[in-house]
Design a protein around this motif. Structure first.
Motif, PDB file in Angstrom:
ATOM      1  N   LEU A 132      -4.002  10.531   7.607  1.00  0.00           N
ATOM      2  CA  LEU A 132      -2.562  10.824   7.576  1.00  0.00           C
ATOM      3  C   LEU A 132      -2.315  12.320   7.383  1.00  0.00           C
ATOM      4  CD1 LEU A 132       0.239   9.669   7.740  1.00  0.00           C
ATOM      5  CD2 LEU A 132       0.154   9.150   5.315  1.00  0.00           C
ATOM      6  N   GLN A 133      -3.102  12.948   6.510  1.00  0.00           N
ATOM      7  CA  GLN A 133      -2.952  14.406   6.327  1.00  0.00           C
ATOM      8  C   GLN A 133      -3.225  15.137   7.650  1.00  0.00           C
ATOM      9  OE1 GLN A 133      -5.139  16.127   3.079  1.00  0.00           O
ATOM     10  NE2 GLN A 133      -4.383  14.658   1.581  1.00  0.00           N
ATOM     11  N   ASP A 134      -4.302  14.744   8.319  1.00  0.00           N
ATOM     12  CA  ASP A 134      -4.629  15.372   9.613  1.00  0.00           C
ATOM     13  C   ASP A 134      -3.491  15.168  10.615  1.00  0.00           C
ATOM     14  OD1 ASP A 134      -7.018  16.175   8.628  1.00  0.00           O
ATOM     15  OD2 ASP A 134      -8.240  14.689   9.669  1.00  0.00           O
ATOM     16  N   TYR A 193      -0.308  14.723  10.019  1.00  0.00           N
ATOM     17  CA  TYR A 193       0.849  15.570   9.693  1.00  0.00           C
ATOM     18  C   TYR A 193       0.584  17.037  10.074  1.00  0.00           C
ATOM     19  CZ  TYR A 193       3.679  12.096   7.186  1.00  0.00           C
ATOM     20  OH  TYR A 193       4.480  11.025   6.865  1.00  0.00           O
ATOM     21  N   VAL A 194      -0.635  17.499   9.850  1.00  0.00           N
ATOM     22  CA  VAL A 194      -0.954  18.890  10.236  1.00  0.00           C
ATOM     23  C   VAL A 194      -0.811  19.048  11.751  1.00  0.00           C
ATOM     24  CG1 VAL A 194      -2.830  20.584  10.385  1.00  0.00           C
ATOM     25  CG2 VAL A 194      -2.426  19.360   8.243  1.00  0.00           C
ATOM     26  N   PHE A 210       1.522   5.617   6.068  1.00  0.00           N
ATOM     27  CA  PHE A 210       0.287   5.398   5.301  1.00  0.00           C
ATOM     28  C   PHE A 210      -0.189   3.960   5.464  1.00  0.00           C
ATOM     29  CE2 PHE A 210      -2.012   4.092   1.481  1.00  0.00           C
ATOM     30  CZ  PHE A 210      -3.078   4.967   1.556  1.00  0.00           C
ATOM     31  N   LYS A 218      -2.442  22.484   2.981  1.00  0.00           N
ATOM     32  CA  LYS A 218      -3.304  22.680   4.155  1.00  0.00           C
ATOM     33  C   LYS A 218      -2.631  23.589   5.177  1.00  0.00           C
ATOM     34  CE  LYS A 218      -6.349  18.687   4.680  1.00  0.00           C
ATOM     35  NZ  LYS A 218      -6.749  17.559   5.534  1.00  0.00           N
ATOM     36  N   LEU A 219      -1.324  23.376   5.367  1.00  0.00           N
ATOM     37  CA  LEU A 219      -0.600  24.180   6.360  1.00  0.00           C
ATOM     38  C   LEU A 219      -0.507  25.638   5.914  1.00  0.00           C
ATOM     39  CD1 LEU A 219       2.213  21.650   7.309  1.00  0.00           C
ATOM     40  CD2 LEU A 219       0.374  22.471   8.778  1.00  0.00           C
ATOM     41  N   VAL A 269       7.804  14.667   5.771  1.00  0.00           N
ATOM     42  CA  VAL A 269       6.657  13.960   5.183  1.00  0.00           C
ATOM     43  C   VAL A 269       7.146  12.976   4.129  1.00  0.00           C
ATOM     44  CG1 VAL A 269       4.538  14.220   3.834  1.00  0.00           C
ATOM     45  CG2 VAL A 269       5.047  15.850   5.662  1.00  0.00           C
ATOM     46  N   ALA A 302      -0.395  18.113  -0.613  1.00  0.00           N
ATOM     47  CA  ALA A 302      -1.684  18.340   0.061  1.00  0.00           C
ATOM     48  C   ALA A 302      -1.469  18.806   1.494  1.00  0.00           C
ATOM     49  CB  ALA A 302      -2.510  17.057   0.029  1.00  0.00           C
ATOM     50  N   VAL A 303      -0.512  18.182   2.175  1.00  0.00           N
ATOM     51  CA  VAL A 303      -0.240  18.550   3.579  1.00  0.00           C
ATOM     52  C   VAL A 303       0.288  19.982   3.652  1.00  0.00           C
ATOM     53  CG1 VAL A 303       1.245  18.060   5.566  1.00  0.00           C
ATOM     54  CG2 VAL A 303       0.162  16.178   4.332  1.00  0.00           C
ATOM     55  N   LEU A 306       0.649  13.555  -1.705  1.00  0.00           N
ATOM     56  CA  LEU A 306       0.356  13.694  -0.265  1.00  0.00           C
ATOM     57  C   LEU A 306       1.099  14.874   0.365  1.00  0.00           C
ATOM     58  CD1 LEU A 306      -0.986  12.007   2.297  1.00  0.00           C
ATOM     59  CD2 LEU A 306       1.416  11.732   2.798  1.00  0.00           C
ATOM     60  N   ALA A 307       2.411  14.973   0.075  1.00  0.00           N
ATOM     61  CA  ALA A 307       3.200  16.048   0.693  1.00  0.00           C
ATOM     62  C   ALA A 307       2.674  17.422   0.257  1.00  0.00           C
ATOM     63  CB  ALA A 307       4.672  15.900   0.326  1.00  0.00           C
ATOM     64  N   LYS A 345       6.250   9.038   4.939  1.00  0.00           N
ATOM     65  CA  LYS A 345       4.860   8.817   4.531  1.00  0.00           C
ATOM     66  C   LYS A 345       4.529   7.352   4.203  1.00  0.00           C
ATOM     67  CE  LYS A 345       5.588  10.030  -0.320  1.00  0.00           C
ATOM     68  NZ  LYS A 345       5.265  10.960  -1.400  1.00  0.00           N
ATOM     69  N   LEU A 372       0.847  -1.204   0.000  1.00  0.00           N
ATOM     70  CA  LEU A 372       0.000   0.000   0.000  1.00  0.00           C
ATOM     71  C   LEU A 372       0.877   1.247   0.000  1.00  0.00           C
ATOM     72  CD1 LEU A 372      -2.717  -0.952   2.650  1.00  0.00           C
ATOM     73  CD2 LEU A 372      -2.970  -0.908   0.172  1.00  0.00           C
ATOM     74  N   ALA A 373       0.510   2.197  -0.832  1.00  0.00           N
ATOM     75  CA  ALA A 373       1.310   3.433  -0.921  1.00  0.00           C
ATOM     76  C   ALA A 373       0.380   4.643  -0.944  1.00  0.00           C
ATOM     77  CB  ALA A 373       2.161   3.401  -2.182  1.00  0.00           C
ATOM     78  N   PRO A 374       0.828   5.751  -0.381  1.00  0.00           N
ATOM     79  CA  PRO A 374      -0.017   6.953  -0.389  1.00  0.00           C
ATOM     80  C   PRO A 374      -0.029   7.614  -1.769  1.00  0.00           C
ATOM     81  CG  PRO A 374       2.098   7.456   0.585  1.00  0.00           C
ATOM     82  CD  PRO A 374       2.113   5.983   0.287  1.00  0.00           C
ATOM     83  N   SER A 375      -0.905   8.591  -1.948  1.00  0.00           N
ATOM     84  CA  SER A 375      -0.920   9.365  -3.199  1.00  0.00           C
ATOM     85  C   SER A 375       0.418  10.083  -3.371  1.00  0.00           C
ATOM     86  CB  SER A 375      -2.022  10.421  -3.151  1.00  0.00           C
ATOM     87  OG  SER A 375      -3.265   9.803  -2.994  1.00  0.00           O
ATOM     88  N   TYR A 434       2.890  19.047  12.668  1.00  0.00           N
ATOM     89  CA  TYR A 434       3.563  20.319  12.352  1.00  0.00           C
ATOM     90  C   TYR A 434       3.291  21.351  13.454  1.00  0.00           C
ATOM     91  CZ  TYR A 434       4.855  24.603   9.902  1.00  0.00           C
ATOM     92  OH  TYR A 434       5.418  25.808   9.567  1.00  0.00           O
ATOM     93  N   ARG A 435       2.028  21.431  13.845  1.00  0.00           N
ATOM     94  CA  ARG A 435       1.675  22.410  14.898  1.00  0.00           C
ATOM     95  C   ARG A 435       2.367  22.054  16.212  1.00  0.00           C
ATOM     96  NH1 ARG A 435      -4.485  22.610  12.933  1.00  0.00           N
ATOM     97  NH2 ARG A 435      -4.184  24.089  11.237  1.00  0.00           N
ATOM     98  N   GLU A 463      -5.767   8.262   3.834  1.00  0.00           N
ATOM     99  CA  GLU A 463      -5.103   9.471   3.311  1.00  0.00           C
ATOM    100  C   GLU A 463      -5.532  10.703   4.129  1.00  0.00           C
ATOM    101  OE1 GLU A 463      -3.352   9.022   0.199  1.00  0.00           O
ATOM    102  OE2 GLU A 463      -3.061  11.053  -0.474  1.00  0.00           O
ATOM    103  N   ASP A 464      -6.825  10.766   4.400  1.00  0.00           N
ATOM    104  CA  ASP A 464      -7.366  11.861   5.212  1.00  0.00           C
ATOM    105  C   ASP A 464      -6.743  11.877   6.608  1.00  0.00           C
ATOM    106  OD1 ASP A 464      -9.071  13.818   4.489  1.00  0.00           O
ATOM    107  OD2 ASP A 464     -10.916  12.704   4.844  1.00  0.00           O
ATOM    108  N   GLU A 489     -12.719  13.993   2.679  1.00  0.00           N
ATOM    109  CA  GLU A 489     -12.159  15.138   1.946  1.00  0.00           C
ATOM    110  C   GLU A 489     -11.161  14.637   0.912  1.00  0.00           C
ATOM    111  OE1 GLU A 489     -10.454  18.089   4.412  1.00  0.00           O
ATOM    112  OE2 GLU A 489     -12.249  18.241   5.643  1.00  0.00           O
TER     113      GLU A 489
END
Lengths: 134, 195
Positions: free
Chosen positions: B61-63, B65-66, B44, A75-76, B36, A71-72, A68-69, B40, A62-65, B69-70, B58-59, B112
């Protein structure tokens, strides 16, 4: 040839051991009990463990999109507060800045009016002195 | 933490990640992007196995990482554990939150993120089977079973990741295995009756 134990001796020994172990009681340590239960799975549980391990192996790929980096980081960046501007500075200082600006404007107006009046007086005086000279 | 399935990170890479973490603490977003990129893949896999769905993983994991970071920016990573171990914990907790939210909103689709990674059909099928097998378990029991039986962590390592005692992990494992065994036996009986 080995010596055979006397049955009466054996009975006495068992009786002593029974007496010595009469006070044994469970420790009440549930954690230890659960640990032993967990370590000795019954046959169906062993099948379950095996299947879970197989599924673990099958999901190794399994691998992420790829994005991903991005997207992160996106968001930040969106959640970062905007850089402060000049308008922000003025609105933060609020009433003090407005009062100061109004005072500067009033002083400038007063000075301009005073200069205007002085200049008019000077011109009038100049014209008068020319007429007297003629 | 020495999980059976996680990449064996070399010591020098661990040192690099700590240096990157120090830069992130000063607000360096590029350094965080490097973290990341380096972490990742195993994280993941962890999120996917915990939540059983690629898009939700994916959602989550993004959360995670956010949040990480904080936390780094606020100096909440003290550097005692390796950065990978700390991130592993953050992702585990975020994934459990995802599972809890899923139980609260059964039938609603509020994802999302979309997953567009390259994943073999075999891995997809295996993930689906894993999710179907564990779906009925409460999030805490599911997480304990995944960490120990799928990720290959010891009870101590799983306890660290979930922030509980080893005894609590053992209890969750016993309950989860018993629930799955009962379910399997019930299914066997219903299959026999149908047959």
């Amino acid at each position: 040839m080995t010596k055979r134990a006397d049955p009466s001796d054996l009975d006495r020994r068992l009786a002593r051991l029974a007496e010595a172990t009469a006070e044994l009681a469970p420790s009440g340590d549930d954690d230890a009990l659960y640990a032993r239960l967990a370590a000795q799975p019954s046959p169906p549980a062993a099948d379950l463990e095996l299947r879970l391990a197989e599924l673990g192996g099958a999901t190794r790929a399994l691998a992420p999109s790829a994005s991903l980096a991005d997207a992160v980081v996106g968001k930040l960046e969106r959640s970062r507060p905007a850089a402060p501007s000049t308008i922000d500075g003025v609105s933060r200082r609020g009433p003090w800045a407005l009062a100061f600006a109004a005072a500067i404007a009033a002083a400038s107006l007063g000075l301009w009016l005073q200069t205007e009046e002085d200049l008019g007086d000077a011109l009038v005086a100049g014209v008068d002195s020319m007429e007297v000279g003629e | 933490m020495a999980g059976g399935d996680r990449d064996g990170a070399a010591q020098d890479r661990a040192v690099d990640l700590r240096l990157l973490a120090a830069r992130v603490e000063r607000g360096d977003l590029a350094a965080f992007r490097s973290i990341v990129e380096h972490t990742k893949a195993p994280l993941f896999r962890l999120a996917a196995r915990l939540v059983g769905d690629l898009a939700e993983a994916e959602d989550a994991l993004q959360d995670a990482y956010v949040q990480a970071y904080r936390a780094l920016g606020e100096g909440r990573y003290d550097g005692r554990a390796k950065l990978e171990t700390w991130l592993y914990r953050v992702v585990t907790n975020t994934s459990i939150d995802t599972l809890r939210r899923r139980r609260e909103r059964i039938g609603e689709a509020t994802r999302e993120a979309r997953h567009d990674g390259l994943v073999s059909a075999e891995a997809r099928v295996a993930l689906g089977e894993l999710d179907a097998l564990l779906r009925a378990l409460p999030p805490g029991e599911r997480a304990a079973l995944v960490l120990v039986a799928v990720e290959g962590l010891s009870a101590k390592e799983a306890a660290e990741a979930l922030g509980c005692s080893e005894g609590a992990i053992e209890q969750r494992l016993v309950r989860a295995r018993a629930a799955l065994r009962t379910r399997s036996e019930e299914r066997q009986v219903s299959d026999d009756e149908a047959g």
